[in-house]
Write an enzyme that holds these catalytic residues in place. Sequence first.
Site, PDB file in Angstrom:
ATOM      1  N   SER A   1      46.068  51.929  39.156  1.00 28.53           N
ATOM      2  CA  SER A   1      46.180  50.556  39.661  1.00 28.53           C
ATOM      3  C   SER A   1      47.645  50.159  39.790  1.00 28.53           C
ATOM      4  CB  SER A   1      45.460  49.592  38.713  1.00 28.53           C
ATOM      5  OG  SER A   1      45.789  48.255  39.011  1.00 28.53           O
TER       6      SER A   1
ATOM      7  N   HIS B   1      41.037  45.022  49.423  1.00 33.75           N
ATOM      8  CA  HIS B   1      42.289  45.404  50.079  1.00 33.75           C
ATOM      9  C   HIS B   1      42.233  45.236  51.594  1.00 33.75           C
ATOM     10  CE1 HIS B   1      42.266  48.206  46.423  1.00 33.75           C
ATOM     11  NE2 HIS B   1      43.200  47.308  46.189  1.00 33.75           N
TER      12      HIS B   1
ATOM     13  N   CYS C   1      41.308  39.288  39.078  1.00 34.37           N
ATOM     14  CA  CYS C   1      41.864  38.220  39.904  1.00 34.37           C
ATOM     15  C   CYS C   1      40.742  37.693  40.796  1.00 34.37           C
ATOM     16  CB  CYS C   1      43.019  38.741  40.752  1.00 34.37           C
ATOM     17  SG  CYS C   1      42.506  39.929  42.020  1.00 34.37           S
TER      18      CYS C   1
ATOM     19  N   GLU D   1      45.907  48.377  50.619  1.00 33.77           N
ATOM     20  CA  GLU D   1      46.182  47.064  51.217  1.00 33.77           C
ATOM     21  C   GLU D   1      47.260  47.173  52.285  1.00 33.77           C
ATOM     22  OE1 GLU D   1      48.391  42.908  50.078  1.00 33.77           O
ATOM     23  OE2 GLU D   1      47.231  43.852  48.474  1.00 33.77           O
TER      24      GLU D   1
ATOM     25  N   ASN E   1      49.041  47.203  40.551  1.00 38.23           N
ATOM     26  CA  ASN E   1      49.450  45.956  39.897  1.00 38.23           C
ATOM     27  C   ASN E   1      49.506  46.123  38.383  1.00 38.23           C
ATOM     28  OD1 ASN E   1      46.973  44.390  38.544  1.00 38.23           O
ATOM     29  ND2 ASN E   1      46.183  45.424  40.349  1.00 38.23           N
TER      30      ASN E   1
ATOM     31  N   CYS F   1      39.878  40.221  50.321  1.00 34.38           N
ATOM     32  CA  CYS F   1      40.411  39.065  49.602  1.00 34.38           C
ATOM     33  C   CYS F   1      40.976  38.057  50.607  1.00 34.38           C
ATOM     34  CB  CYS F   1      41.514  39.519  48.646  1.00 34.38           C
ATOM     35  SG  CYS F   1      42.381  38.147  47.846  1.00 34.38           S
TER      36      CYS F   1
END
Length: 577
Positions: free
Chosen positions: A219, A74, A12, A126, A221, A96
Amino acid sequence: MKVKIARSAGFCMGVRRAMEIVLAEVHKDNTKGLYTLGPLIHNSQVLELLESKGVKVLNDLKEAAASKVVIRAHGIPPGLRAELRKIQARIVDATCPKVARVQAIIRYYTRKGYTGIIVGDADHPEVVALKGYGDDKVWVISDESQVSRLPIDHQNVFVVAQTTQNAKSYEQIVKKIKERSPRALVFDTICEATHLRQEEVRALARQVDAIVVVGGYHSGNTRRLVEIARSTGKPAFHVETPGDLDAKALEKMDVVGVTAGASTPNWLIKDVVAELEKIKGKKETHLGRIINKIVKSLVLSNVAAASAAASMSYSVGHFLHKPSSIYPLITFLYIYAMHVLNRFLDRTASAYNEPERASFLMRHGRALAFMGALSILGAIGLSLKLGLRTFIALLVLSLLGLIYSVPLIPKGLRLGTRYRKIKDVPGSKTLSEALAWTALIIAIPLLNGRLQGATDLIVIGSCVLVLAFVRAAIFDIFQLQGDLIAGSETLPILLGEKRTLFLLKALLFVVGAGSLLAPAIGITTPMFCLAAVPAATTATCVLVYERAWAMPGISFEALVETNFILLGALVAIWVHL
């Protein structure tokens, strides 16, 4: 087996940005004491790569005193950032931007007296960081059942989500919160890329027999993508590497979809896709597999690239009214040799850009090296037939091609520059390949007195240069991640992917328009209008990539090369009509 790849598979924006920041620090040659505060991303293969480049995961803040510390995508809590400043760590912030937005929302509304609700995994880095921006005024929940336990009655409430949350789950949880606190402020903080990735899995499931999700087992996601894939009723396989694929189970499928988590690099996706394509699908024909193998062999062995260059040479010979069969042959041999030999000298980037090609090189290395050496000798030998000037020109070009990836300045010699090879010069990879094509296709006929006018030479030469430049730049875009890892400053790295794509489209438009206009006003032969075809088809390839309608790989590379081979075929038809 047929493989359909999700458009959004892979890094991403936030992860890609974090990787670029870390790799930029790595290639500054000052990686001594470069740390990441926790694993940069949840992918063990990438972490191993970074470790091999001297990037360490920080376990104890004391280790980071006066060192560079990269804050991962994060983010981190404000308190931890303050501690880093106390020990005089040099902070490199790779948070990010989308996560930073959520941090800002939490800070703003908690200071105004609101109670915050974060929908996410409490232990996720995060969420830990986000919670730090609200102190004790923020609650974390992960499912609907926890809403009833929240102390939010008669309070001003705001709701945010971990950026990688399941969008549908978030909607359901928000609905429950609204039942208790109708005036709650709800922010859509799920990353668009995350939402798109999740919706794409649902859409992909309707087109395939099974879905393979590539990504780290830790992970969050990626695990959510697996859950969504399984919720569609289709078999879903979560793999980290090609070795994790269940070949027996997949043999029962005909079409398999592939998606990947936000922290999965392109080279791993390509590796998995290549392995899937080796598995014989339920309905795959023997002829189809043979054709696929032939196409792959032509691309991986660099025969396709050499054929594209030879086709251009053949076409230009006719555009300039002096066709010669020896020019395309010299061009083929030279381009083939340079591609083969330079790939041997630049195997680091190939391992990440084109894992299938790297594997092909390992298996057939000796044969390819022999053929490459034989080809360059053949090209030089043929040039002797054209005269001494051509021989010297090709000899010089060959030497330049061979030394492109060879260190010209010894490592021990300190001259205050990190440019020790021609390939180290920013943008040289793209430009040098384009110049080599142009020199072969235009300069050699020029040295042999084959050309009659200067105007058509300039127009046709410019067309060749631009088309060759665009071709090289397209492949550089495909190889962006690997080049970043290897430290190659290609055009897409210098300009950025979006600017490079815009530049390529503009150049192709100019070539297309020019190749139609030049014959119309009598500058070139009418046949030159055919050059508009590769300009148009290559522009289509750029659009396909830009819209993510296909993922870069062997098939896409074959398609790009075919654009130039097509020109030669059209010219041959024109000549013989």
